[in-house]
Design a protein around this motif. Structure first.
Motif, PDB file in Angstrom:
ATOM      1  N   PRO A 243       0.912  -1.395  -0.096  1.00  0.00           N
ATOM      2  CA  PRO A 243       0.124   0.012  -0.010  1.00  0.00           C
ATOM      3  C   PRO A 243       0.715   1.250   0.134  1.00  0.00           C
ATOM      4  N   ILE A 244       0.285   2.330  -0.570  1.00  0.00           N
ATOM      5  CA  ILE A 244       1.145   3.498  -0.692  1.00  0.00           C
ATOM      6  C   ILE A 244       0.451   4.467   0.297  1.00  0.00           C
ATOM      7  N   MET A 245       1.258   5.226   1.168  1.00  0.00           N
ATOM      8  CA  MET A 245       0.905   5.995   2.245  1.00  0.00           C
ATOM      9  C   MET A 245       0.835   7.476   1.862  1.00  0.00           C
ATOM     10  N   PHE A 246      -0.168   7.996   1.676  1.00  0.00           N
ATOM     11  CA  PHE A 246      -0.321   9.536   1.211  1.00  0.00           C
ATOM     12  C   PHE A 246       0.080  10.354   2.351  1.00  0.00           C
ATOM     13  N   ILE A 247       0.110  11.471   2.285  1.00  0.00           N
ATOM     14  CA  ILE A 247       0.924  12.414   3.314  1.00  0.00           C
ATOM     15  C   ILE A 247      -0.079  12.641   4.746  1.00  0.00           C
ATOM     16  N   HIS A 248      -1.302  12.696   4.265  1.00  0.00           N
ATOM     17  CA  HIS A 248      -2.432  12.991   5.127  1.00  0.00           C
ATOM     18  C   HIS A 248      -2.591  11.559   6.000  1.00  0.00           C
ATOM     19  N   TYR A 249      -2.396  10.513   5.649  1.00  0.00           N
ATOM     20  CA  TYR A 249      -2.906   9.095   6.178  1.00  0.00           C
ATOM     21  C   TYR A 249      -2.594   9.356   7.567  1.00  0.00           C
ATOM     22  N   PRO A 250      -1.286   9.557   8.224  1.00  0.00           N
ATOM     23  CA  PRO A 250      -0.973   9.713   9.745  1.00  0.00           C
ATOM     24  C   PRO A 250      -2.327  10.443  10.545  1.00  0.00           C
ATOM     25  N   GLN A 251      -2.384  11.688   9.951  1.00  0.00           N
ATOM     26  CA  GLN A 251      -3.549  12.507  10.612  1.00  0.00           C
ATOM     27  C   GLN A 251      -4.686  11.703  10.768  1.00  0.00           C
ATOM     28  N   LEU A 252      -5.070  11.162   9.465  1.00  0.00           N
ATOM     29  CA  LEU A 252      -6.725  10.515   9.542  1.00  0.00           C
ATOM     30  C   LEU A 252      -6.497   9.300  10.244  1.00  0.00           C
ATOM     31  N   PHE A 253      -5.470   8.481  10.484  1.00  0.00           N
ATOM     32  CA  PHE A 253      -5.380   7.483  11.480  1.00  0.00           C
ATOM     33  C   PHE A 253      -5.322   8.074  12.636  1.00  0.00           C
ATOM     34  N   PHE A 254      -4.936   9.185  13.003  1.00  0.00           N
ATOM     35  CA  PHE A 254      -4.960   9.527  14.418  1.00  0.00           C
ATOM     36  C   PHE A 254      -6.331  10.010  14.885  1.00  0.00           C
ATOM     37  N   TYR A 255      -7.213  10.679  14.165  1.00  0.00           N
ATOM     38  CA  TYR A 255      -8.441  11.208  14.384  1.00  0.00           C
ATOM     39  C   TYR A 255      -9.382  10.068  14.006  1.00  0.00           C
ATOM     40  N   SER A 256      -9.101   8.942  13.609  1.00  0.00           N
ATOM     41  CA  SER A 256     -10.018   7.866  13.511  1.00  0.00           C
ATOM     42  C   SER A 256      -9.621   6.811  14.630  1.00  0.00           C
ATOM     43  N   PHE A 257      -8.772   7.070  15.513  1.00  0.00           N
ATOM     44  CA  PHE A 257      -8.479   6.303  16.633  1.00  0.00           C
ATOM     45  C   PHE A 257      -7.580   5.056  16.419  1.00  0.00           C
TER      46      PHE A 257
END
Length: 339
Positions: A243-257
């Motif tokens: 999988p390719i991780m786009f730059i905003h994924y860490p933030q989205l993972f954080f806010y989706s717990f």
């Protein structure tokens, strides 16, 4: 294929992500929330796409019109330049941000490239950008309110470097790199990493060198998305690609717990005047854990797709594309309301 020390990029990246996730001190992956998010994504798929799998991500659709006016053959070169310049596009907080036509970050870069191209400059041609002076680069990439693009010197230097490689070894076009990879996506990722230093994302974590190649993979993915129904170049086999991780994924993972941070890291992130340094332990833990979580999420989504096999062709099911569409259409809104 490029000469030098080649290696299996997917294996290196997956091992690096797993190693960091197991050793992380300040970032934690919540396995149960990955399963919950996978269920939500499958519900999103059934409700949104009427059982028809999305074949490209909304990221690609969002930027498509920025180069739809370019000759088909030149799109590969255009995408190569855009992805080469796609790093550190944000100025420090509480300072003016670089915007083009109102867009920031990656889409601001796409807008700048389109704006320059429409004025007749061949922004995708290394014969043009490899000789570009820094003052010229600064002028053509200036923002809406004359704010300069960040790291001008670094961007100009990198363009010179990649341009010289293309001119000296690949007949002045990225298309030749694709041909040299035998039209194979995995080979192309390896070639990009081996030939172009700016695509080598390496750092030391716990005494070991870890490598990430999301930048090269994102470029290859975008080329596939554009040419997927056109035999001009190649058809990307996404089945075995990590999988390719786009730059905003860490933030989205954080806010989706899916990810949680230690109190120490949270305090560190709240200091807007001291952003995390590239290659620091904290930055690597966020990057590695996010990539490992994404891998687990895609596997969980694929597993759940088999529960609805009557309405989805699992042979054609691409979990990453579905995950990215979900993130872009849903959680990105949540993110924008929190920032």
């Amino acid at each position: 294929m490029a000469e030098g020390n080649s290696y299996d990029c997917d294996m290196v990246e997956s091992l690096a992500a797993k190693f960091i996730a197991e050793k992380a001190q300040d970032v934690h992956i919540n396995e149960e929330n990955i399963k919950k998010l996978a269920s939500t994504i499958m519900e999103f798929f059934l409700d949104t796409f009427e059982n028809k799998l999305p074949t490209i991500s909304t990221h690609f659709l969002q930027k498509f019109d920025t180069y739809s006016f370019i000759n088909d053959r030149n799109v590969a070169d255009w995408l190569f330049v855009v992805h080469t310049l796609n790093f550190s596009l944000w100025n420090p907080n509480n300072t003016k941000q670089w915007r083009v036509n109102g867009a920031q970050g990656f889409f601001g870069l796409c807008a700048a490239m389109k704006k320059i191209s429409e004025k007749g400059m061949r922004t995708w041609d290394p014969r043009c950008y490899s000789k570009m002076m820094q003052c010229e680069f600064e002028h053509i990439f200036r923002g809406d309110d004359e704010t300069p693009i960040p790291l001008i010197h670094e961007r100009c230097r990198i363009l010179h470097e990649v341009g010289e490689v293309l001119l000296n070894k690949y007949k002045g076009t990225f298309v030749e790199c694709i041909k040299a990879s035998d039209n194979d996506a995995d080979n192309l990722v390896k070639l990009i990493v081996n030939e172009f230093e700016s695509y080598r994302d390496e750092a030391v974590y716990e005494g070991l060198t870890v490598r990430f190649h999301s930048k090269a993979k994102a470029l290859v993915s975008d080329i596939w998305a554009y040419y997927k129904d056109n035999d001009l170049l190649f058809k990307l086999n996404t089945k075995n690609m990590m999988p390719i991780m786009f730059i905003h994924y860490p933030q989205l993972f954080f806010y989706s717990f899916v990810l949680s941070y230690s109190d120490r890291l949270m305090t560190r992130l709240e200091d807007i005047n001291k952003p995390l340094e590239y290659g620091s332990r904290e930055e690597l833990e966020i990057h590695g854990c996010s990539l490992f979580a994404l891998t687990k999420l895609c596997k969980e989504v694929l597993k759940k797709s088999k529960d609805v096999a009557s309405v989805v062709n699992t042979e054609e099911f691409n979990a990453l594309i579905l995950v990215d569409n979900y993130f872009t259409l849903n959680l990105s809104f949540t993110l924008s309301t929190k920032l």
